[in-house]
Design a protein around this motif. Structure first.
Motif, PDB file in Angstrom:
ATOM      1  N   PHE A  64       0.809  -1.217   0.000  1.00  0.00           N
ATOM      2  CA  PHE A  64       0.000   0.000   0.000  1.00  0.00           C
ATOM      3  C   PHE A  64       0.848   1.277   0.000  1.00  0.00           C
ATOM      4  O   PHE A  64       0.362   2.344   0.355  1.00  0.00           O
ATOM      5  CB  PHE A  64      -0.974   0.021   1.186  1.00  0.00           C
ATOM      6  CG  PHE A  64      -1.710  -1.272   1.372  1.00  0.00           C
ATOM      7  CD1 PHE A  64      -2.674  -1.686   0.456  1.00  0.00           C
ATOM      8  CD2 PHE A  64      -1.419  -2.101   2.443  1.00  0.00           C
ATOM      9  CE1 PHE A  64      -3.340  -2.887   0.612  1.00  0.00           C
ATOM     10  CE2 PHE A  64      -2.080  -3.307   2.616  1.00  0.00           C
ATOM     11  CZ  PHE A  64      -3.053  -3.706   1.692  1.00  0.00           C
ATOM     12  N   GLY A  65       2.129   1.143  -0.322  1.00  0.00           N
ATOM     13  CA  GLY A  65       3.010   2.296  -0.385  1.00  0.00           C
ATOM     14  C   GLY A  65       3.526   2.798   0.954  1.00  0.00           C
ATOM     15  O   GLY A  65       4.313   3.730   0.998  1.00  0.00           O
ATOM     16  N   HIS A  66       3.101   2.147   2.075  1.00  0.00           N
ATOM     17  CA  HIS A  66       3.533   2.677   3.371  1.00  0.00           C
ATOM     18  C   HIS A  66       3.736   1.610   4.449  1.00  0.00           C
ATOM     19  O   HIS A  66       4.063   1.946   5.587  1.00  0.00           O
ATOM     20  CB  HIS A  66       2.541   3.728   3.885  1.00  0.00           C
ATOM     21  CG  HIS A  66       1.169   3.191   4.185  1.00  0.00           C
ATOM     22  ND1 HIS A  66       0.799   2.748   5.431  1.00  0.00           N
ATOM     23  CD2 HIS A  66       0.095   3.026   3.386  1.00  0.00           C
ATOM     24  CE1 HIS A  66      -0.466   2.343   5.390  1.00  0.00           C
ATOM     25  NE2 HIS A  66      -0.910   2.500   4.159  1.00  0.00           N
ATOM     26  N   ILE A  67       3.573   0.330   4.140  1.00  0.00           N
ATOM     27  CA  ILE A  67       3.680  -0.722   5.155  1.00  0.00           C
ATOM     28  C   ILE A  67       4.698  -1.767   4.723  1.00  0.00           C
ATOM     29  O   ILE A  67       4.703  -2.217   3.579  1.00  0.00           O
ATOM     30  CB  ILE A  67       2.313  -1.409   5.381  1.00  0.00           C
ATOM     31  CG1 ILE A  67       1.374  -0.479   6.137  1.00  0.00           C
ATOM     32  CG2 ILE A  67       2.463  -2.730   6.117  1.00  0.00           C
ATOM     33  CD1 ILE A  67      -0.014  -1.033   6.336  1.00  0.00           C
ATOM     34  N   TYR A  68       5.547  -2.154   5.672  1.00  0.00           N
ATOM     35  CA  TYR A  68       6.449  -3.283   5.444  1.00  0.00           C
ATOM     36  C   TYR A  68       6.334  -4.220   6.642  1.00  0.00           C
ATOM     37  O   TYR A  68       6.525  -3.805   7.787  1.00  0.00           O
ATOM     38  CB  TYR A  68       7.910  -2.842   5.279  1.00  0.00           C
ATOM     39  CG  TYR A  68       8.810  -4.014   5.002  1.00  0.00           C
ATOM     40  CD1 TYR A  68       8.779  -4.659   3.775  1.00  0.00           C
ATOM     41  CD2 TYR A  68       9.666  -4.508   5.984  1.00  0.00           C
ATOM     42  CE1 TYR A  68       9.584  -5.762   3.521  1.00  0.00           C
ATOM     43  CE2 TYR A  68      10.471  -5.604   5.737  1.00  0.00           C
ATOM     44  CZ  TYR A  68      10.425  -6.229   4.506  1.00  0.00           C
ATOM     45  OH  TYR A  68      11.213  -7.325   4.247  1.00  0.00           O
ATOM     46  N   VAL A  69       6.012  -5.479   6.360  1.00  0.00           N
ATOM     47  CA  VAL A  69       5.895  -6.493   7.398  1.00  0.00           C
ATOM     48  C   VAL A  69       7.233  -7.219   7.483  1.00  0.00           C
ATOM     49  O   VAL A  69       7.661  -7.865   6.523  1.00  0.00           O
ATOM     50  CB  VAL A  69       4.751  -7.487   7.084  1.00  0.00           C
ATOM     51  CG1 VAL A  69       4.655  -8.545   8.173  1.00  0.00           C
ATOM     52  CG2 VAL A  69       3.423  -6.753   6.920  1.00  0.00           C
ATOM     53  N   ILE A  70       7.898  -7.093   8.630  1.00  0.00           N
ATOM     54  CA  ILE A  70       9.185  -7.760   8.823  1.00  0.00           C
ATOM     55  C   ILE A  70       8.918  -9.234   9.114  1.00  0.00           C
ATOM     56  O   ILE A  70       8.136  -9.547  10.016  1.00  0.00           O
ATOM     57  CB  ILE A  70       9.969  -7.135   9.990  1.00  0.00           C
ATOM     58  CG1 ILE A  70      10.264  -5.660   9.702  1.00  0.00           C
ATOM     59  CG2 ILE A  70      11.277  -7.895  10.240  1.00  0.00           C
ATOM     60  CD1 ILE A  70      10.916  -4.928  10.855  1.00  0.00           C
ATOM     61  N   PRO A  71       9.545 -10.132   8.371  1.00  0.00           N
ATOM     62  CA  PRO A  71       9.349 -11.553   8.652  1.00  0.00           C
ATOM     63  C   PRO A  71      10.000 -11.937   9.982  1.00  0.00           C
ATOM     64  O   PRO A  71      11.219 -11.857  10.134  1.00  0.00           O
ATOM     65  CB  PRO A  71      10.016 -12.267   7.472  1.00  0.00           C
ATOM     66  CG  PRO A  71      10.935 -11.273   6.864  1.00  0.00           C
ATOM     67  CD  PRO A  71      10.437  -9.908   7.239  1.00  0.00           C
ATOM     68  N   MET A  72       9.168 -12.266  10.950  1.00  0.00           N
ATOM     69  CA  MET A  72       9.639 -12.561  12.301  1.00  0.00           C
ATOM     70  C   MET A  72       9.211 -13.962  12.710  1.00  0.00           C
ATOM     71  O   MET A  72       8.265 -14.503  12.164  1.00  0.00           O
ATOM     72  CB  MET A  72       9.044 -11.557  13.303  1.00  0.00           C
ATOM     73  CG  MET A  72       9.346 -10.091  13.047  1.00  0.00           C
ATOM     74  SD  MET A  72      11.039  -9.635  13.396  1.00  0.00           S
ATOM     75  CE  MET A  72      11.081  -9.771  15.171  1.00  0.00           C
ATOM     76  N   ASN A  73       9.880 -14.495  13.717  1.00  0.00           N
ATOM     77  CA  ASN A  73       9.443 -15.716  14.388  1.00  0.00           C
ATOM     78  C   ASN A  73       8.653 -15.266  15.610  1.00  0.00           C
ATOM     79  O   ASN A  73       9.207 -14.676  16.517  1.00  0.00           O
ATOM     80  CB  ASN A  73      10.638 -16.569  14.825  1.00  0.00           C
ATOM     81  CG  ASN A  73      11.442 -17.070  13.647  1.00  0.00           C
ATOM     82  OD1 ASN A  73      10.879 -17.479  12.649  1.00  0.00           O
ATOM     83  ND2 ASN A  73      12.752 -17.018  13.760  1.00  0.00           N
ATOM     84  N   GLY A  74       7.361 -15.520  15.627  1.00  0.00           N
ATOM     85  CA  GLY A  74       6.532 -15.088  16.758  1.00  0.00           C
ATOM     86  C   GLY A  74       5.824 -13.786  16.448  1.00  0.00           C
ATOM     87  O   GLY A  74       5.374 -13.556  15.330  1.00  0.00           O
ATOM     88  N   THR A  75       5.746 -12.910  17.434  1.00  0.00           N
ATOM     89  CA  THR A  75       5.053 -11.636  17.277  1.00  0.00           C
ATOM     90  C   THR A  75       5.638 -10.856  16.111  1.00  0.00           C
ATOM     91  O   THR A  75       6.852 -10.738  15.975  1.00  0.00           O
ATOM     92  CB  THR A  75       5.165 -10.807  18.579  1.00  0.00           C
ATOM     93  OG1 THR A  75       4.602 -11.563  19.645  1.00  0.00           O
ATOM     94  CG2 THR A  75       4.446  -9.483  18.448  1.00  0.00           C
ATOM     95  N   GLY A  76       4.767 -10.321  15.278  1.00  0.00           N
ATOM     96  CA  GLY A  76       5.213  -9.607  14.097  1.00  0.00           C
ATOM     97  C   GLY A  76       5.551  -8.152  14.369  1.00  0.00           C
ATOM     98  O   GLY A  76       5.181  -7.575  15.385  1.00  0.00           O
ATOM     99  N   ILE A  77       6.269  -7.568  13.419  1.00  0.00           N
ATOM    100  CA  ILE A  77       6.566  -6.145  13.440  1.00  0.00           C
ATOM    101  C   ILE A  77       6.162  -5.580  12.090  1.00  0.00           C
ATOM    102  O   ILE A  77       6.532  -6.120  11.051  1.00  0.00           O
ATOM    103  CB  ILE A  77       8.061  -5.856  13.702  1.00  0.00           C
ATOM    104  CG1 ILE A  77       8.456  -6.318  15.099  1.00  0.00           C
ATOM    105  CG2 ILE A  77       8.359  -4.365  13.528  1.00  0.00           C
ATOM    106  CD1 ILE A  77       9.922  -6.124  15.419  1.00  0.00           C
TER     107      ILE A  77
END
Length: 117
Positions: free
Chosen positions: A40-53
């Protein structure tokens, strides 16, 4: 008492001013490839183990900069993690406290923590 609210944290949102630069910085300190899609031009989901960022530039403002760590990244070796961040020239706020954790800032000034697990 039963609750439909789970005792889990799904994700933590971090306000960032520049989504591409924030993606690259966070991926660098986490040892990840910065090749994921910016949504959406403004969100990056960091691939994490467990709780996301989720890094989000749409919610960024000076007022939204996190001044107290809301979570911590885990490490098995706090001294090694500290030296790694120092070598990366990360803005370290504290030294290693109580042989257990230290605080630092991301490029936008958000306060973060690394803690020995």
């Amino acid at each position: 008492m039963n609750s439909p609210v789970l005792t889990q944290i799904g994700t933590v949102f971090i306000p960032v001013s520049n989504i591409e630069q924030a993606r690259d910085w966070y991926c660098d300190i986490l040892g990840l490839q910065a090749d994921g899609e910016i949504q959406f031009g403004h969100i990056y989901v960091i691939p994490m183990n467990g709780t996301g960022i989720v890094l989000d530039s749409k919610i960024f403002s000076e007022e939204n900069i996190v001044k107290t760590p809301l979570f911590h990244f885990n490490t098995e070796n706090i001294e090694e993690a500290y030296q790694f961040m120092k070598k990366k020239k990360v803005d370290l706020i504290t030294g290693i406290e109580h042989h257990h954790y230290f605080n630092f800032r991301d490029p936008d000034g958000n306060h973060l923590m690394i803690c020995k697990c």
